[in-house]
Design an enzyme around this catalytic site. Structure first.
Site, PDB file in Angstrom:
ATOM      1  N   GLU A  59       0.822  -1.219   0.000  1.00  0.00           N
ATOM      2  CA  GLU A  59       0.000   0.000   0.000  1.00  0.00           C
ATOM      3  C   GLU A  59       0.850   1.260   0.000  1.00  0.00           C
ATOM      4  OE1 GLU A  59      -0.553  -2.609   1.874  1.00  0.00           O
ATOM      5  OE2 GLU A  59      -2.590  -3.291   1.436  1.00  0.00           O
ATOM      6  N   PHE A  82      -9.513  -1.427   0.352  1.00  0.00           N
ATOM      7  CA  PHE A  82     -10.368  -1.169   1.518  1.00  0.00           C
ATOM      8  C   PHE A  82      -9.817   0.076   2.215  1.00  0.00           C
ATOM      9  CE2 PHE A  82     -11.323  -5.579   0.828  1.00  0.00           C
ATOM     10  CZ  PHE A  82     -12.614  -5.789   1.310  1.00  0.00           C
ATOM     11  N   ALA A  83     -10.708   0.907   2.713  1.00  0.00           N
ATOM     12  CA  ALA A  83     -10.244   2.096   3.433  1.00  0.00           C
ATOM     13  C   ALA A  83      -9.355   1.692   4.605  1.00  0.00           C
ATOM     14  CB  ALA A  83     -11.436   2.912   3.923  1.00  0.00           C
ATOM     15  N   ASP A  84      -9.627   0.520   5.159  1.00  0.00           N
ATOM     16  CA  ASP A  84      -8.835   0.027   6.286  1.00  0.00           C
ATOM     17  C   ASP A  84      -7.365  -0.187   5.878  1.00  0.00           C
ATOM     18  OD1 ASP A  84     -11.435  -1.190   8.012  1.00  0.00           O
ATOM     19  OD2 ASP A  84     -11.610  -1.255   5.834  1.00  0.00           O
ATOM     20  N   PHE A  85      -7.164  -0.759   4.684  1.00  0.00           N
ATOM     21  CA  PHE A  85      -5.793  -1.055   4.236  1.00  0.00           C
ATOM     22  C   PHE A  85      -5.044   0.226   3.865  1.00  0.00           C
ATOM     23  CE2 PHE A  85      -7.454  -5.333   2.385  1.00  0.00           C
ATOM     24  CZ  PHE A  85      -7.780  -5.738   3.651  1.00  0.00           C
ATOM     25  N   HIS A 128     -12.141  -4.570   7.926  1.00  0.00           N
ATOM     26  CA  HIS A 128     -12.624  -4.393   6.552  1.00  0.00           C
ATOM     27  C   HIS A 128     -13.928  -3.592   6.515  1.00  0.00           C
ATOM     28  CE1 HIS A 128     -10.029  -7.960   6.173  1.00  0.00           C
ATOM     29  NE2 HIS A 128      -9.983  -7.758   4.866  1.00  0.00           N
TER      30      HIS A 128
END
Lengths: 301, 229
Positions: A59, A82-85, A128
């Site tokens: 990322e 994913f916004a999380d990643f 996620h």
């Protein structure tokens, strides 16, 4: 005007922009196979693997390299999956992309769209499912967009690609398949709220998929004799303060509603701004609706 | 701290160790996409090899076959820590080699050897379009910052390096051996010193930026000049 899904609306905007400008390209994991949510399906066939580029699961490098490519004149669309990643690339976004233009005295621009699918979706659990839009609204240098309809996902994606500022573009994962009419002639405008329904008793200010839920709530409220006005902000930075202030002046009651955690959420910013600048317009204390400050569990509710 | 000159292709010095590695890989990536012929050169220190972007950026350059030269200026210190105490394995160059890059190590205080190697490597990158890695061994004579006395170093270490391995002194003696005159070299030194003094004087004499310039160059959309409060 055509019917299309939320996912396809953004894809159409990207395809049109890529046809019009060879500097526009997409980079992210699994894009050659259409993206993890199939939001890129068919694009690699038209534009080839260099412009619809796969990437390693790196990322920081996806974000950093796209930024470097923007510095030399390309216009990258960055897919974070994913916004999380995307949190793995926080330095690249917050310390580099958002600050370079200022630090370098205006010598550079970062014309980038950073797509971060957000929100609750099936049983996806704590890593996620997050909605972290308020974080990015807090960072000078970034534009923050949270579209809720196919129309806005088309128009705002077009605007984001054309923008010379970095745009954090948060699409909601649970509404990829939502269908709606899209008028490709309507321009997207940052900082311009969409009035989802007008009312006179209470103003509900929201964005992303919660704006859809607020519109449904307005129908239920109407059945109970309450006239609710729903304002979909569409973009959180800049955000349409005037639309909210005018609505509050009319209704005297303000609810801010978002899927993200209520504590420190962007709803608090809205309430604080109105409290500071429009206190006499409140006929009742404002209400914040958001998630409790806990985690998203795997098990369904 | 954030020196940049985009007019000459200098894309900015970075305040975050190793952050420039992915950005530089991306600059090379962008040049390749646009069909340009520039080689990107990315400079960082030995401490950068212990951050993730080092791995991610070098892998990226290898995967996408980018025309970039990574230059690790290994001065043996990561801020105030001896790098070898906090680095596993023998050499930073081994890491780049493991990622498939051609790597080269050189005595960085031998400027003529360094210049020759750098020219050879960048010429090859221009032909092959593939990344390479230069491990430049040197020593940090001063502290990490101008207010760091670097007292954490073993006594005499810096003095010994200055006495025996000063790259400027070594270059001078190499040039003298090659037939250059001391007079010419002194004149060059004086010219350079005068240029730097003039730049420093000009900077000191310049006014501070206006207060409201803090709103310049933040962003066009939702510009803080209108939206800051």
């Amino acid at each position: 005007m055509a019917m299309m899904s939320y996912a396809d609306a953004a894809k159409l905007a990207i395809a049109e922009a890529m046809r019009a400008d060879k500097r526009v390209w997409c980079i992210g994991e699994d894009l050659g196979r259409g993206g993890v949510f199939k939001q890129y399906t068919g694009l690699v066939e038209e534009f080839g693997p260099k412009r619809i580029s796969d990437a390693p699961i790196s990322e920081a490098a996806i974000m950093g390299a796209a930024f470097g490519a923007a510095l030399v004149g390309t216009r990258p669309i960055v897919e974070m999956r994913f916004a999380d990643f995307a949190l793995c690339a926080t330095d690249e976004l917050v310390n580099q992309i958002a600050k370079a233009r200022f630090m370098f005295g205006g010598q550079s621009r970062a014309p980038m769209v950073i797509r971060k699918p957000m929100g609750l979706w099936r049983s996806s659990a704590a890593q996620h499912s997050q909605s972290l839009e308020s974080w990015y609204a807090h960072i000078p240098g970034l534009v923050v967009v949270c579209p809720s309809t196919p129309q806005d996902n088309y128009a705002m994606m077009k605007a984001a690609i054309a923008c010379d500022d970095p745009v954090v573009y948060l699409e909601h994962k649970n509404i990829w398949a939502n269908e709606g009419k899209v008028d490709t002639a309507l321009p997207g405008e940052f900082g311009k709220a969409r009035l989802r329904c007008s009312g006179s008793d209470v103003s509900i200010v929201s964005w992303s998929d919660t704006a859809n839920k607020a519109a449904e709530a307005a129908v239920a409220l109407a059945n109970q004799g309450v006239s609710a006005e729903v304002i979909d902000l569409v973009s959180l930075w800049p955000w349409d303060k005037l639309a909210v202030a005018e609505s509050l002046k009319k209704t005297g009651r303000l609810i801010v509603a978002h899927e993200s955690v209520a504590v420190g959420g962007f709803g608090a910013e809205i309430v604080a701004t109105m409290a500071q600048h429009a206190a006499p317009d409140f006929r009742a204390p404002p209400v914040r609706l958001g998630s409790p400050r806990s985690l998203v569990a795997y098990a369904p509710a | 701290m954030h020196i940049a000159d985009f007019d000459v292709g200098m894309l900015g010095a970075n305040g975050v160790v190793a952050a420039n590695i992915t950005i530089a890989a991306g600059a090379a990536h962008g040049v390749k996409l646009l069909g340009g012929d520039q080689v990107t050169v990315c400079f960082f220190g030995d401490g950068a090899a212990n951050r993730g972007p080092f791995l991610e950026g070098i892998n990226w350059a290898g995967v996408f076959e980018l025309p970039i030269l990574f230059v690790c200026e290994d001065n043996q210190y990561s801020a105030s820590t001896k790098t070898s105490d906090m680095t596993s394995g023998d050499s930073v160059a081994d890491r780049a080699r493991a990622l498939g890059l051609a790597t080269h190590s050189v005595d960085g205080n031998d400027l003529l050897a360094l210049a020759e190697l750098a020219e050879e490597v960048t010429s090859r990158i221009r032909e092959t379009g593939k990344p390479e890695f230069l491990h430049v061994n040197t020593y940090r004579l001063d502290g990490h910052t101008y207010f760091d006395p670097a007292s954490y170093r073993p006594e005499g270490e810096a003095a010994a390096s200055k006495a025996e391995n000063d790259p400027i002194a070594r270059l001078r003696s190499a040039l003298l051996n090659a037939g250059e005159t001391g007079e010419n070299l002194d004149a060059l030194r004086h010219t350079a010193a005068a240029e730097m003094t003039a730049a420093l004087d000009a900077a000191r004499a310049a006014p501070w930026p206006a207060d409201d310039s803090v709103f310049d160059h933040v962003q066009d959309v939702g510009s803080p000049a209108r939206e800051a409060f």
